[in-house]
Design a protein around this motif. Sequence first.
Motif, short mmCIF file in Angstrom:
data_model
loop_
_atom_site.label_atom_id
_atom_site.label_comp_id
_atom_site.label_asym_id
_atom_site.label_seq_id
_atom_site.Cartn_x
_atom_site.Cartn_y
_atom_site.Cartn_z
N ALA A 190 -23.89 40.46 18.92
CA ALA A 190 -24.94 39.99 18.01
C ALA A 190 -24.35 39.20 16.85
O ALA A 190 -24.91 38.19 16.43
CB ALA A 190 -25.74 41.19 17.49
N ALA A 191 -23.22 39.65 16.32
CA ALA A 191 -22.59 38.92 15.21
C ALA A 191 -22.12 37.54 15.66
O ALA A 191 -22.16 36.58 14.88
CB ALA A 191 -21.42 39.72 14.65
N LYS A 192 -21.70 37.41 16.91
CA LYS A 192 -21.28 36.11 17.42
C LYS A 192 -22.47 35.18 17.65
O LYS A 192 -22.44 34.01 17.28
CB LYS A 192 -20.49 36.29 18.71
N SER A 193 -23.52 35.71 18.26
CA SER A 193 -24.66 34.86 18.62
C SER A 193 -25.57 34.55 17.43
O SER A 193 -26.16 33.47 17.38
CB SER A 193 -25.48 35.52 19.74
N GLN A 194 -25.70 35.47 16.47
CA GLN A 194 -26.65 35.29 15.37
C GLN A 194 -25.99 34.81 14.08
O GLN A 194 -26.64 34.16 13.28
CB GLN A 194 -27.39 36.61 15.10
N CYS A 195 -24.72 35.14 13.88
CA CYS A 195 -24.07 34.80 12.61
C CYS A 195 -22.82 33.95 12.79
O CYS A 195 -22.11 33.69 11.81
CB CYS A 195 -23.71 36.08 11.85
N GLY A 196 -22.52 33.52 14.02
CA GLY A 196 -21.39 32.64 14.24
C GLY A 196 -20.04 33.26 13.95
O GLY A 196 -19.15 32.62 13.38
N LEU A 197 -19.87 34.53 14.32
CA LEU A 197 -18.62 35.21 14.02
C LEU A 197 -17.42 34.51 14.65
O LEU A 197 -16.33 34.48 14.07
CB LEU A 197 -18.70 36.67 14.51
N ASP A 198 -17.60 33.96 15.84
CA ASP A 198 -16.49 33.30 16.54
C ASP A 198 -16.55 31.79 16.46
O ASP A 198 -15.79 31.10 17.14
CB ASP A 198 -16.48 33.73 18.01
N GLU A 199 -17.42 31.23 15.63
CA GLU A 199 -17.57 29.77 15.54
C GLU A 199 -16.80 29.25 14.32
O GLU A 199 -17.38 28.90 13.30
CB GLU A 199 -19.05 29.40 15.46
N TYR A 200 -15.50 29.25 14.44
CA TYR A 200 -14.68 28.76 13.33
C TYR A 200 -13.62 27.82 13.89
O TYR A 200 -13.10 28.00 14.99
CB TYR A 200 -14.02 29.91 12.57
N GLU A 201 -13.33 26.80 13.13
CA GLU A 201 -12.25 25.86 13.43
C GLU A 201 -11.47 25.68 12.13
O GLU A 201 -11.80 24.85 11.30
CB GLU A 201 -12.81 24.53 13.93
N VAL A 202 -10.46 26.50 11.98
CA VAL A 202 -9.72 26.52 10.72
C VAL A 202 -8.24 26.28 11.00
O VAL A 202 -7.75 26.48 12.12
CB VAL A 202 -9.90 27.89 10.00
N ARG A 203 -7.55 25.86 9.97
CA ARG A 203 -6.11 25.63 10.04
C ARG A 203 -5.34 26.56 9.10
O ARG A 203 -4.11 26.55 9.09
CB ARG A 203 -5.78 24.18 9.69
N ARG A 204 -6.07 27.34 8.30
CA ARG A 204 -5.42 28.21 7.34
C ARG A 204 -5.93 29.63 7.51
O ARG A 204 -7.08 29.87 7.88
CB ARG A 204 -5.69 27.74 5.90
N VAL A 206 -6.52 31.78 5.16
CA VAL A 206 -7.55 32.09 4.17
C VAL A 206 -8.92 31.63 4.66
O VAL A 206 -9.92 32.33 4.49
CB VAL A 206 -7.19 31.45 2.82
N GLY A 207 -8.98 30.44 5.28
CA GLY A 207 -10.24 29.95 5.80
C GLY A 207 -10.79 30.85 6.89
O GLY A 207 -12.01 31.12 6.94
N TRP A 208 -9.92 31.33 7.78
CA TRP A 208 -10.37 32.26 8.82
C TRP A 208 -10.90 33.54 8.20
O TRP A 208 -11.96 34.06 8.60
CB TRP A 208 -9.21 32.58 9.76
N TYR A 209 -10.17 34.07 7.22
CA TYR A 209 -10.56 35.34 6.61
C TYR A 209 -11.91 35.21 5.90
O TYR A 209 -12.76 36.12 5.96
CB TYR A 209 -9.49 35.79 5.63
N ARG A 210 -12.13 34.09 5.22
CA ARG A 210 -13.41 33.89 4.53
C ARG A 210 -14.55 33.77 5.53
O ARG A 210 -15.64 34.34 5.31
CB ARG A 210 -13.33 32.64 3.66
N HIS A 211 -14.34 33.03 6.62
CA HIS A 211 -15.40 32.88 7.61
C HIS A 211 -15.77 34.22 8.22
O HIS A 211 -16.96 34.55 8.33
CB HIS A 211 -14.95 31.91 8.70
N ILE A 212 -14.77 35.00 8.63
CA ILE A 212 -15.05 36.29 9.24
C ILE A 212 -15.76 37.22 8.27
O ILE A 212 -16.72 37.93 8.62
CB ILE A 212 -13.73 36.93 9.73
N THR A 213 -15.33 37.20 6.99
CA THR A 213 -15.94 38.08 6.00
C THR A 213 -17.40 37.71 5.76
O THR A 213 -18.28 38.59 5.71
CB THR A 213 -15.16 38.01 4.68
#
Length: 315
Positions: A190-204, A206-213
């Motif tokens: 549900a977190a992936k389909s409704q909130c984009g938990l796995d929809e990230y394209e980051v190079r840092r 910190v960016g990954w951590y902020r997106h997941i949080t």
Amino acid sequence: MAEPASTASYLPKSWTKDRERCREAKVPDERTFATKGELAKGLVRRCLAAGLPAAWVTADEAYGHDWSFRRLLEQLDVGYVVAVPKSQQIKSLAGIWRIDQLIEEAPAHAWQTLSCGDGAKGPRVYGWAAAKLPANIIFDPDLPTHHRWVMARRSLSDPSELAYAPVGVEIAELARVAGSRWAIEECFQAAKSQCGLDEYEVRRYVGWYRHITLAMLAHAFLAVLAARALATAKGGSRNDTTNLIPLTVAEIRRLLDTLLPHPQTPPGPTTARSELVPLAQTPPSHRPPLPLPKKNQLRTRLMTGVLSLRRPSSS
């Protein structure tokens, strides 16, 4: 309703050994290689230190087969129901057995039909068998506060379970805790389909951590609203005509997406033109093919051409 409470990224050795690469990705210098079991132990410690109430821990066989993970939970006085492979060994003073051998020797009256929770199509009902294991004279006190169990569902092809439960807990409660593991998988879906938990394209990092949080926070907000709607629906009377079916996480997300205002993006230099782009014109159609001449006409034309070639020129 399950909800993720903490997270940790798994970095393979190819990353942790390349410190220059880690610095470019802004990975903290204190991040060294850790197995998934070690990351799980860190998550448990952080959640308990933050005061998160946790009576049980459940996990699949990727973590359940790790003896140090199970021992940590016992030291923290937390019950667990974890999956283990069929080859898992049970050791005691009387000998050593594989867990699948113990299950195969279980008598018919040892199996009970129990529900381990509700699924999409109703209760998940399986046949369960469980046996209490002897106390460990090295780790357990003289009067143990918990018991270790081995349990399995009817199908031997599925992983078996090892449990560490307080004294007095019945097999029905152990089956319920084992079934709660599926709710965790549904939570991540549900977190992936409704909130984009796995929809990230980051190079840092910190960016990954902020997106997941932020994704976890958004899903927690939706889960709380859905839980309140469910509690309100269960508390309503049957004669209440205003009692509606409780909203799900997906439905609440769509409602909020419709009701809340969206930020307006100012037009850029490439989007300032408001005129319509003309459609491409229809290409002209090809000339229709001419009909082939009949046989007599074709023969006449050929003879005429031959005669014209053989006709002598007038001098």
